[in-house]
Design a protein around this motif. Structure first.
Motif, PDB file in Angstrom:
ATOM      1  N   ALA A 214     -11.014 -41.479  -7.703  1.00 61.00           N
ATOM      2  CA  ALA A 214     -12.154 -42.006  -7.916  1.00 61.00           C
ATOM      3  C   ALA A 214     -12.447 -43.153  -8.641  1.00 61.00           C
ATOM      4  O   ALA A 214     -12.914 -41.823  -9.272  1.00 61.00           O
ATOM      5  CB  ALA A 214     -12.980 -41.646  -6.579  1.00 61.00           C
ATOM      6  N   GLN A 216     -15.551 -44.922 -11.036  1.00 58.90           N
ATOM      7  CA  GLN A 216     -17.143 -45.187 -11.190  1.00 58.90           C
ATOM      8  C   GLN A 216     -17.011 -46.597 -11.790  1.00 58.90           C
ATOM      9  O   GLN A 216     -16.648 -47.467 -12.415  1.00 58.90           O
ATOM     10  CB  GLN A 216     -17.888 -44.876 -11.499  1.00 58.90           C
ATOM     11  CG  GLN A 216     -19.432 -45.081 -10.826  1.00 58.90           C
ATOM     12  CD  GLN A 216     -20.360 -43.550 -12.674  1.00 58.90           C
ATOM     13  OE1 GLN A 216     -20.280 -43.149 -13.273  1.00 58.90           O
ATOM     14  NE2 GLN A 216     -21.646 -43.646 -10.878  1.00 58.90           N
ATOM     15  N   ALA A 268     -17.316 -46.436  -1.859  1.00 59.47           N
ATOM     16  CA  ALA A 268     -17.722 -45.273  -1.509  1.00 59.47           C
ATOM     17  C   ALA A 268     -19.035 -45.800  -0.564  1.00 59.47           C
ATOM     18  O   ALA A 268     -20.164 -45.837  -1.386  1.00 59.47           O
ATOM     19  CB  ALA A 268     -17.702 -43.773  -2.007  1.00 59.47           C
ATOM     20  N   GLN A 269     -19.602 -45.134   0.070  1.00 65.63           N
ATOM     21  CA  GLN A 269     -20.963 -45.328   1.476  1.00 65.63           C
ATOM     22  C   GLN A 269     -21.954 -44.300   0.749  1.00 65.63           C
ATOM     23  O   GLN A 269     -23.106 -45.213   0.933  1.00 65.63           O
ATOM     24  CB  GLN A 269     -20.672 -45.329   2.870  1.00 65.63           C
ATOM     25  CG  GLN A 269     -19.736 -46.635   3.075  1.00 65.63           C
ATOM     26  CD  GLN A 269     -19.801 -48.165   1.952  1.00 65.63           C
ATOM     27  OE1 GLN A 269     -21.427 -48.774   3.075  1.00 65.63           O
ATOM     28  NE2 GLN A 269     -19.852 -48.628   1.397  1.00 65.63           N
ATOM     29  N   ASP A 270     -21.451 -43.299   0.687  1.00 64.22           N
ATOM     30  CA  ASP A 270     -22.444 -42.611  -0.080  1.00 64.22           C
ATOM     31  C   ASP A 270     -22.593 -41.792  -1.703  1.00 64.22           C
ATOM     32  O   ASP A 270     -21.124 -41.516  -1.928  1.00 64.22           O
ATOM     33  CB  ASP A 270     -22.628 -41.172   0.436  1.00 64.22           C
ATOM     34  CG  ASP A 270     -23.314 -39.918   0.807  1.00 64.22           C
ATOM     35  OD1 ASP A 270     -23.952 -39.733  -0.061  1.00 64.22           O
ATOM     36  OD2 ASP A 270     -23.767 -38.591   1.034  1.00 64.22           O
ATOM     37  N   LYS A 273     -22.487 -38.002  -2.480  1.00 68.97           N
ATOM     38  CA  LYS A 273     -21.804 -36.995  -1.954  1.00 68.97           C
ATOM     39  C   LYS A 273     -20.538 -37.155  -2.639  1.00 68.97           C
ATOM     40  O   LYS A 273     -19.986 -37.629  -3.982  1.00 68.97           O
ATOM     41  CB  LYS A 273     -20.798 -37.506  -0.869  1.00 68.97           C
ATOM     42  CG  LYS A 273     -19.916 -36.522   0.635  1.00 68.97           C
ATOM     43  CD  LYS A 273     -19.580 -37.652   1.163  1.00 68.97           C
ATOM     44  CE  LYS A 273     -19.027 -36.612   1.527  1.00 68.97           C
ATOM     45  NZ  LYS A 273     -17.721 -36.498   3.893  1.00 68.97           N
ATOM     46  N   LEU A 276     -15.474 -36.483  -2.094  1.00 65.33           N
ATOM     47  CA  LEU A 276     -15.185 -37.936  -1.302  1.00 65.33           C
ATOM     48  C   LEU A 276     -14.064 -37.870  -0.036  1.00 65.33           C
ATOM     49  O   LEU A 276     -12.929 -37.630  -1.027  1.00 65.33           O
ATOM     50  CB  LEU A 276     -14.830 -39.324  -2.100  1.00 65.33           C
ATOM     51  CG  LEU A 276     -16.512 -39.633  -2.026  1.00 65.33           C
ATOM     52  CD1 LEU A 276     -15.674 -40.390  -3.240  1.00 65.33           C
ATOM     53  CD2 LEU A 276     -17.290 -40.170  -1.219  1.00 65.33           C
ATOM     54  N   ASP A 280     -15.573 -42.021   4.406  1.00 64.87           N
ATOM     55  CA  ASP A 280     -16.128 -42.301   3.576  1.00 64.87           C
ATOM     56  C   ASP A 280     -16.507 -43.398   3.275  1.00 64.87           C
ATOM     57  O   ASP A 280     -17.008 -43.636   2.017  1.00 64.87           O
ATOM     58  CB  ASP A 280     -16.530 -40.823   2.266  1.00 64.87           C
ATOM     59  CG  ASP A 280     -16.760 -39.770   3.115  1.00 64.87           C
ATOM     60  OD1 ASP A 280     -17.903 -39.638   3.895  1.00 64.87           O
ATOM     61  OD2 ASP A 280     -16.077 -38.649   1.968  1.00 64.87           O
ATOM     62  N   PHE A 281     -14.940 -44.242   2.627  1.00 68.85           N
ATOM     63  CA  PHE A 281     -14.937 -45.495   2.346  1.00 68.85           C
ATOM     64  C   PHE A 281     -15.361 -46.557   3.464  1.00 68.85           C
ATOM     65  O   PHE A 281     -14.281 -46.078   4.103  1.00 68.85           O
ATOM     66  CB  PHE A 281     -14.144 -44.984   1.550  1.00 68.85           C
ATOM     67  CG  PHE A 281     -13.534 -44.909   0.018  1.00 68.85           C
ATOM     68  CD1 PHE A 281     -13.954 -45.108  -0.571  1.00 68.85           C
ATOM     69  CD2 PHE A 281     -13.298 -43.224   0.348  1.00 68.85           C
ATOM     70  CE1 PHE A 281     -13.605 -43.960  -2.343  1.00 68.85           C
ATOM     71  CE2 PHE A 281     -13.389 -42.363  -0.444  1.00 68.85           C
ATOM     72  CZ  PHE A 281     -13.759 -42.378  -1.881  1.00 68.85           C
ATOM     73  N   GLN A 306     -21.634 -47.674  -8.464  1.00 66.02           N
ATOM     74  CA  GLN A 306     -20.999 -47.012  -7.121  1.00 66.02           C
ATOM     75  C   GLN A 306     -19.645 -47.062  -7.098  1.00 66.02           C
ATOM     76  O   GLN A 306     -18.835 -46.932  -8.541  1.00 66.02           O
ATOM     77  CB  GLN A 306     -20.514 -48.868  -5.940  1.00 66.02           C
ATOM     78  CG  GLN A 306     -21.813 -48.918  -5.716  1.00 66.02           C
ATOM     79  CD  GLN A 306     -21.316 -49.907  -4.222  1.00 66.02           C
ATOM     80  OE1 GLN A 306     -21.113 -50.752  -4.612  1.00 66.02           O
ATOM     81  NE2 GLN A 306     -21.396 -50.429  -2.986  1.00 66.02           N
ATOM     82  N   ARG A 307     -18.841 -45.455  -6.363  1.00 64.77           N
ATOM     83  CA  ARG A 307     -17.402 -45.418  -6.534  1.00 64.77           C
ATOM     84  C   ARG A 307     -16.255 -46.181  -5.718  1.00 64.77           C
ATOM     85  O   ARG A 307     -16.595 -46.320  -4.484  1.00 64.77           O
ATOM     86  CB  ARG A 307     -17.324 -43.992  -6.456  1.00 64.77           C
ATOM     87  CG  ARG A 307     -18.367 -43.348  -7.585  1.00 64.77           C
ATOM     88  CD  ARG A 307     -18.413 -41.552  -6.632  1.00 64.77           C
ATOM     89  NE  ARG A 307     -18.924 -41.481  -6.175  1.00 64.77           N
ATOM     90  CZ  ARG A 307     -19.489 -40.302  -5.232  1.00 64.77           C
ATOM     91  NH1 ARG A 307     -18.811 -39.059  -5.261  1.00 64.77           N
ATOM     92  NH2 ARG A 307     -20.067 -39.767  -4.064  1.00 64.77           N
ATOM     93  N   GLN A 309     -11.894 -46.396  -4.566  1.00 69.20           N
ATOM     94  CA  GLN A 309     -10.457 -46.132  -4.573  1.00 69.20           C
ATOM     95  C   GLN A 309     -10.009 -46.445  -4.391  1.00 69.20           C
ATOM     96  O   GLN A 309      -9.847 -47.462  -3.241  1.00 69.20           O
ATOM     97  CB  GLN A 309     -10.457 -44.362  -3.597  1.00 69.20           C
ATOM     98  CG  GLN A 309      -9.066 -43.796  -4.428  1.00 69.20           C
ATOM     99  CD  GLN A 309      -9.899 -42.192  -3.512  1.00 69.20           C
ATOM    100  OE1 GLN A 309     -10.536 -41.724  -2.840  1.00 69.20           O
ATOM    101  NE2 GLN A 309      -8.730 -41.474  -4.124  1.00 69.20           N
TER     102      GLN A 309
END
Length: 403
Positions: A214, A216, A268-270, A273, A276, A280-281, A306-307, A309
């Motif tokens: 992942a 950033q 990523a939505q969190d 966290k 991941l 989570d995506f 945001q992250r 991947q």
């Protein structure tokens, strides 16, 4: 609570309506509280006749539905069947004691501005958030306001599950159908809010697997990613295209081939966290690249911090992803489901798996002969984390049970 579905593949609309209503009435002692109907776009010229025929044979207080590129329903053998590109009609009926059923149709002009307070949306739907409503949403595929509606409902009804899909169109005349009560609508959204003694669980299988780490986002403008922080070189920003090219060189030959036309971005939505995992995506399309700037364009807004991947999608991955979510649900759910709805992308089905009834068959492997109805969509509605999104290439299941 009582829930049942019947599917007909008769080429005559009258014959199909008679078959599904005859099968379902035999198992109901009292009139149903809700009917959900899905009809293949092969019947496009006969959409105006559907609701009058159904209500004449079996009057229901609430009847909503839409057209689909294919439909899903139960055969007489209690097996779920997916009928693609052929005439078919799927009717789900439910007796819902202790549940308030509120249907609605909204046109694009009805929707409040996104800056409006929650009460504006609540007045529009006519349902108190204190009743903990759950939503089934069926939308016109050409409505530009679907995302606004989803955001507005999330704003007004946080925590409420919302599932559904975009009606599919007939390939020749691009005609879709939305059904509510006795009225055929050609635009907007039809839906139903279910409040009271009912739980609607959602499974959203986006059908992708991650590749590489992942990253950033360090620089972004709207949906254009301009810089990524490389986790292997902390504090060092790199152009996203360079990061992607390096990643692809580490893949197997099969995955490198797959990346040529099945490469996606997971957002990523969190934000808090640390580790991941699958689910989570939010999966979005990689729209294109800018070789000069080294930037990539994503099918959604991306913010610095945001992250993301990179992900790949194919038939095997789609199958494994749905298998994972159904297994999780089977192990954790209680009490048993009463009925379910399936909203699947037209890009799945037999064209993806090279086998019929794959998603619905896997559903039955885990959950047994739970009555299942649904359709193949032009876009699927379901939650990722605590937010509802419009998806593509996804299967969304809405599973109803008693609390």
């Amino acid at each position: 609570m009582q829930w049942a579905n019947a599917l007909s593949q008769r080429a005559s609309l009258e014959g199909a309506v008679q078959e599904v209503t005859d099968r379902l009435r035999a198992s109901f002692d009292a009139p149903p509280d809700l009917g959900l109907v899905f009809i293949s776009s092969a019947f496009a010229s006969e959409f105006p006749r559907l609701l009058p025929l159904l209500q004449e044979r079996w009057p229901m207080p609430v009847l909503v539905g839409c057209s689909g590129g294919g439909v899903v329903g139960m055969a007489t053998t209690e097996e779920a069947v997916e009928v693609e590109s052929a005439p078919a009609l799927s009717l789900t009926v439910a007796r819902l004691p202790g549940v308030t059923v509120q249907p609605f149709h909204l046109s694009s002009d009805d929707l409040p501005d996104l800056d409006s307070p929650p009460n504006t949306w609540i007045d529009l739907i006519g349902v108190d958030p204190a009743t903990n409503p759950q939503f089934i949403l069926l939308a016109d595929p050409f409505a530009a306001s679907v995302n606004d509606l989803i955001q507005g409902l999330d704003f007004a009804y946080p925590g409420a599950v919302k599932v559904g899909g975009l009606a599919s169109v007939d390939g020749f005349n691009r005609q879709s159908g939305l059904f509510c009560h006795r009225t055929l609508h050609s635009e907007g959204v039809v839906g139903v809010a279910l409040s009271g003694a009912i739980v609607l669980d959602a499974i959203v299988a986006q059908g992708c697997r991650p590749i590489g780490p992942a990253y950033q986002v360090s620089q972004a403008e709207r949906n254009i990613v301009l810089g990524l922080s490389d986790p292997e070189h902390e504090g060092e920003d790199r152009p996203p295209l360079e990061v992607l090219q390096r990643l692809i060189q580490t893949l197997s030959e099969a995955d490198r081939k797959l990346a040529q036309n099945s490469l996606f971005i997971g957002i990523a939505q969190d934000g808090f966290k640390i580790t991941l995992n699958q689910g989570d995506f939010l999966i979005r399309t990689l729209l294109g690249v800018d070789p000069k700037a080294g930037a990539i364009a994503v099918g959604d807004r991306v913010r610095p911090g945001q992250r993301i991947q990179f992900h790949l999608r194919d038939a095997r991955t789609s199958a494994e992803d749905l298998d994972y979510w159904l297994g999780n649900y089977q192990r954790g759910q209680s009490p048993a489901p009463t009925g379910a709805l399936m909203f699947a992308c037209m890009g799945r089905g037999e064209g993806l798996y090279q086998a019929p009834n794959f998603d619905s068959g896997l559903f039955q492997q885990y959950l047994g002969p739970v009555p299942l109805g649904g359709f193949f969509c032009g876009g699927e509605i379901g939650p990722v984390g605590n937010t509802t999104f419009l998806h593509g290439f996804t299967s969304v299941f809405g599973i109803c049970r008693q609390p």
